[in-house]
Design an enzyme around this catalytic site. Structure first.
Site, PDB file in Angstrom:
ATOM      1  N   ASP A 168      16.933  40.795   0.931  1.00 16.91           N
ATOM      2  CA  ASP A 168      18.132  41.058   1.721  1.00 16.91           C
ATOM      3  C   ASP A 168      19.423  40.776   0.965  1.00 16.91           C
ATOM      4  O   ASP A 168      20.486  40.674   1.559  1.00 16.91           O
ATOM      5  CB  ASP A 168      18.094  40.268   3.032  1.00 16.91           C
ATOM      6  CG  ASP A 168      19.055  40.823   4.077  1.00 16.91           C
ATOM      7  OD1 ASP A 168      19.380  42.026   3.994  1.00 16.91           O
ATOM      8  OD2 ASP A 168      19.487  40.069   4.960  1.00 16.91           O
ATOM      9  N   ASP A 206      13.011  46.711   2.535  1.00 16.63           N
ATOM     10  CA  ASP A 206      14.291  46.634   1.801  1.00 16.63           C
ATOM     11  C   ASP A 206      14.139  46.367   0.313  1.00 16.63           C
ATOM     12  O   ASP A 206      15.122  46.391  -0.424  1.00 16.63           O
ATOM     13  CB  ASP A 206      15.234  45.575   2.373  1.00 16.63           C
ATOM     14  CG  ASP A 206      15.906  46.008   3.658  1.00 16.63           C
ATOM     15  OD1 ASP A 206      15.721  47.155   4.068  1.00 16.63           O
ATOM     16  OD2 ASP A 206      16.614  45.182   4.252  1.00 16.63           O
ATOM     17  N   ASP A 358      18.747  41.223  15.105  1.00 16.91           N
ATOM     18  CA  ASP A 358      19.127  41.413  13.715  1.00 16.91           C
ATOM     19  C   ASP A 358      20.092  40.320  13.250  1.00 16.91           C
ATOM     20  O   ASP A 358      20.386  40.220  12.063  1.00 16.91           O
ATOM     21  CB  ASP A 358      19.821  42.771  13.530  1.00 16.91           C
ATOM     22  CG  ASP A 358      18.913  43.935  13.845  1.00 16.91           C
ATOM     23  OD1 ASP A 358      17.733  43.884  13.471  1.00 16.91           O
ATOM     24  OD2 ASP A 358      19.382  44.906  14.470  1.00 16.91           O
TER      25      ASP A 358
END
Length: 378
Positions: A168, A206, A358
């Site tokens: 991230d 990701d 989130d």
């Protein structure tokens, strides 16, 4: 996390997993563990409900890379690899793990006016199990608990290893293993719990699409670790189907994404069964199907490579402004299934559990009933 990025996710995934977050929760939130999902259903009338609010917190301290020497593209996995043809597409039913944040909330809030909607539309659906905490001493047993549970019922579990270093890019879900050597060892232990039954592995959301935050050398090292991870997982269980990160249709161009995926081993049948997209995002299934096919075409590799799509929150599509953090007005997407009726699309999955924040409607990865109800009734 950048606006285009796909997710901010999970604390722990299985009962007993240590959370990546602290134990302070709003009354509307459930405790860690994670799993479960839901179908696209007709709207329901609004039910007054309290809104959970919480400040955004980081999931865990950001690790720093431990690599000083460039990794080779083809590290050797811990098990001997054999040449193999791509296994046929998994058929049958998906597994719903009996411990999750939403199930915990349902069990402890039977009198809540939102209970029936959340229980029927979210809690009863199968969803992915995330392994987001770096706990190498327990990960084999925790993976085995899920895979053996699925095998006992003749159903296919979906597992998400999420421990790549610098995950991230320092955003809400920052954390992961302290370095790639440690990550490689963690993957070996993760693979040791896969058993011998059908299992789907959504490898490191990701990790490819968001890799531009890394230097060219760090990116190459990460891709080498991902390629190795795919080989190790498939060597440990030949019935495991491993999918690599393709971001989503609103992010990188298909050719650019495919070039990165190729470097990460996604075109090799020894590492990969294809790609995944839309994890924790909101783009329509139709857009993702078209995008994934373009990525697969650009990727090359065996014709049998396919794609899986996260449909958990894409029922109303993505917001026009590109907001990714708990945007208002979203809805549940298609039910999880291994029978999509679409060529090269192997499954629609609920990778992100609806109702898990989130990082804007609650702390990252925590289940918030008000958010879950909004998704289920919109």
């Amino acid at each position: 996390m950048v606006v285009a990025a796909s997710l901010v996710v999970a604390a722990g995934a299985v009962a007993g997993v240590l959370s990546a977050f602290d134990d302070r929760r709003a009354s509307d939130e459930a405790a860690p563990p994670e799993v479960s999902a839901s179908p696209r259903l007709a709207p329901l009338p609004a039910v007054p409900s309290p809104s959970a609010s919480a400040t955004t917190e980081s999931a865990s301290p950001s690790p720093s890379p431990s690599r000083s020497v460039r990794r080779t593209q083809s590290p050797t996995p811990s098990k001997t690899e054999k040449k193999r043809e791509r296994a046929p597409t998994v058929a049958g039913r998906l597994y719903r793990h009996p411990e999750s944040q939403v199930l915990e909330w349902v069990r402890s809030h039977s009198g809540d006016p939102r209970h029936a909607v959340i229980a029927s539309r979210i809690a009863q659906q199968p969803a992915a199990v995330w392994f987001a905490d770096y706990s190498p001493e327990t990960v084999t047993a925790r993976v085995a608990a899920v895979t053996s549970g699925g095998a006992a019922l003749g159903r296919t579990p979906v597992l998400v290893p999420y421990a790549i270093p610098d995950r991230d890019c320092g955003g809400h879900s920052q954390g992961g293993a302290p370095g790639l050597d440690a990550y490689d060892t963690w993957i070996d232990r993760f693979a040791a719990g896969l058993g011998s039954g059908e299992v789907i592995v959504v490898l490191e959301p990701d990790s490819v699409a968001q890799s531009e935050c890394l230097s060219a050398g760090e990116r190459a090292d990460r891709y080498a670790s991902l390629a190795r991870a795919g080989r190790v997982l498939k060597a440990a269980n030949p019935r495991a189907r491993v999918y690599f990160d393709a971001g989503h249709s609103g992010w990188n161009a298909p050719a650019k994404q495919a070039a990165w995926l190729r470097q990460a081993g996604a075109a090799s049948p020894e590492s990969s069964d294809g790609i995944f997209s839309n994890v924790s995002n909101f783009h329509t299934t139709a857009d993702e199907v078209a995008y994934d096919r373009r990525v697969l075409d650009a990727l090359g590799g065996p014709a049998g490579l396919g794609a899986v799509i996260d449909t958990s929150r894409n029922g109303n599509g993505a917001p026009a402004d590109g907001e990714w953090c708990d945007p208002a007005g979203r809805g549940l997407g298609r039910s999880p299934t291994l029978s999509t009726g679409e060529s090269r699309i192997d499954a629609y999955l609920w990778v992100k559990l609806p109702g898990e924040s989130d990082g804007c409607k609650g702390r990252p990865g925590t289940f918030t009933a008000s958010y879950a109800y909004d998704l289920a009734s919109s």
